[in-house]
Scaffold this motif. Structure first.
Motif, short mmCIF file in Angstrom:
data_model
loop_
_atom_site.label_atom_id
_atom_site.label_comp_id
_atom_site.label_asym_id
_atom_site.label_seq_id
_atom_site.Cartn_x
_atom_site.Cartn_y
_atom_site.Cartn_z
N LEU A 1 0.83 -1.20 0.00
CA LEU A 1 0.00 0.00 0.00
C LEU A 1 0.87 1.26 0.00
O LEU A 1 0.94 2.00 0.99
CB LEU A 1 -0.92 -0.01 1.23
CG LEU A 1 -1.82 -1.23 1.40
CD1 LEU A 1 -2.47 -1.23 2.76
CD2 LEU A 1 -2.86 -1.26 0.29
N PRO A 2 1.55 1.54 -1.12
CA PRO A 2 2.47 2.67 -1.15
C PRO A 2 1.79 4.03 -1.06
O PRO A 2 2.43 5.02 -0.71
CB PRO A 2 3.19 2.50 -2.49
CG PRO A 2 2.22 1.75 -3.34
CD PRO A 2 1.48 0.85 -2.40
N LYS A 3 0.50 4.12 -1.36
CA LYS A 3 -0.19 5.41 -1.34
C LYS A 3 -0.64 5.82 0.06
O LYS A 3 -1.06 6.95 0.26
CB LYS A 3 -1.38 5.39 -2.30
CG LYS A 3 -0.96 5.27 -3.75
CD LYS A 3 -2.12 5.36 -4.69
CE LYS A 3 -1.61 5.25 -6.12
NZ LYS A 3 -2.68 5.36 -7.09
N ARG A 4 -0.56 4.91 1.02
CA ARG A 4 -0.86 5.28 2.41
C ARG A 4 0.26 6.19 2.91
O ARG A 4 1.40 6.03 2.50
CB ARG A 4 -0.93 4.03 3.31
CG ARG A 4 -1.96 3.03 2.90
CD ARG A 4 -3.29 3.38 3.46
NE ARG A 4 -4.27 2.41 3.02
CZ ARG A 4 -5.47 2.33 3.48
NH1 ARG A 4 -5.88 3.16 4.43
NH2 ARG A 4 -6.31 1.45 3.03
N PRO A 5 -0.02 7.11 3.82
CA PRO A 5 1.06 7.97 4.35
C PRO A 5 2.19 7.11 4.94
O PRO A 5 1.97 6.38 5.90
CB PRO A 5 0.37 8.80 5.43
CG PRO A 5 -1.06 8.80 5.03
CD PRO A 5 -1.31 7.46 4.37
N GLY B 1 3.39 4.48 3.66
CA GLY B 1 3.29 3.14 3.12
C GLY B 1 2.56 2.19 4.06
O GLY B 1 2.24 2.53 5.19
#
Length: 194
Positions: free
Chosen positions: A45-49, A51
């Motif tokens: 989930l790289p788009k989470r703050p 990661g």
């Protein structure tokens, strides 16, 4: 367990339950290697703050358990959204948890495997609470299994302190088992001031 019709939606049970974990590797070792749940999907989930990760385990009958690891999780509130540090006793469910927090996750096991699974978890070094024979007595639990016991269960914790339970129904539940009126928020206020 008797199947009852849902007149609004055709639900097939739980699709998944999601939990946050502190250490994904440690959690994978517990859920996959100790509890034997097949790991069926991993997601970065790289788009989470900062990661994150999502790992999905098969818990049977088409249901799954999803674990999230986040690089920047929010802090819990000990005693409200998670058990206080040091209060990891599987004998003590967190009945004082805050509204909207998770109390525990119960996994269905076959009644004829219940005692075997209890011993197997103990042999694997998992701290398990006592076996509870839930009945309709005043104590709501019986020392011994008898015809009035409707569910057997025991609690244990995952590496992050999440309370888990293995449970099995021991008799068919009927309309006679639904006898209580639901409480309201006003009932809570009345109880607190009494």
């Amino acid at each position: 367990m008797q199947k009852r019709a849902n007149n609004e939606f055709e639900l097939g049970g739980f699709n998944h339950v999601s939990l946050l974990c502190d250490d994904m590797q440690r959690s994978v070792e517990f859920y996959r290697d100790v509890l034997g749940m097949p790991l069926i999907k991993t997601v970065d989930l790289p788009k989470r703050p900062g990661g994150g990760q999502q790992f999905v385990f098969d818990v049977g009958n088409g249901a799954s358990l999803t674990l999230f690891w986040l690089a920047n999780p929010t802090d819990g509130r000990p005693g409200h959204f998670n058990p206080p540090a040091g209060d990891q006793d599987p004998n003590v469910p967190q009945w004082n948890a805050a509204i909207s927090s998770l109390n525990h996750v119960a996994f269905e096991v076959a009644p004829d495997k219940f005692d075997e699974y209890y011993l197997r978890l103990k042999e694997k070094g998992v701290g398990v609470g006592p076996i509870r024979n839930h009945d309709d007595s005043e104590a709501q639990e019986a020392e011994e299994l008898h015809p009035g016991v409707y569910c057997r269960s025991f609690y244990f914790r995952d590496p992050d302190g999440v309370l888990l339970e293995f449970a099995c129904w021991t008799r068919e539940l009927t309309d006679e088992d639904v006898v209580h009126e639901p409480k309201t928020a006003a009932d809570r206020v009345a109880t607190a001031t009494a």
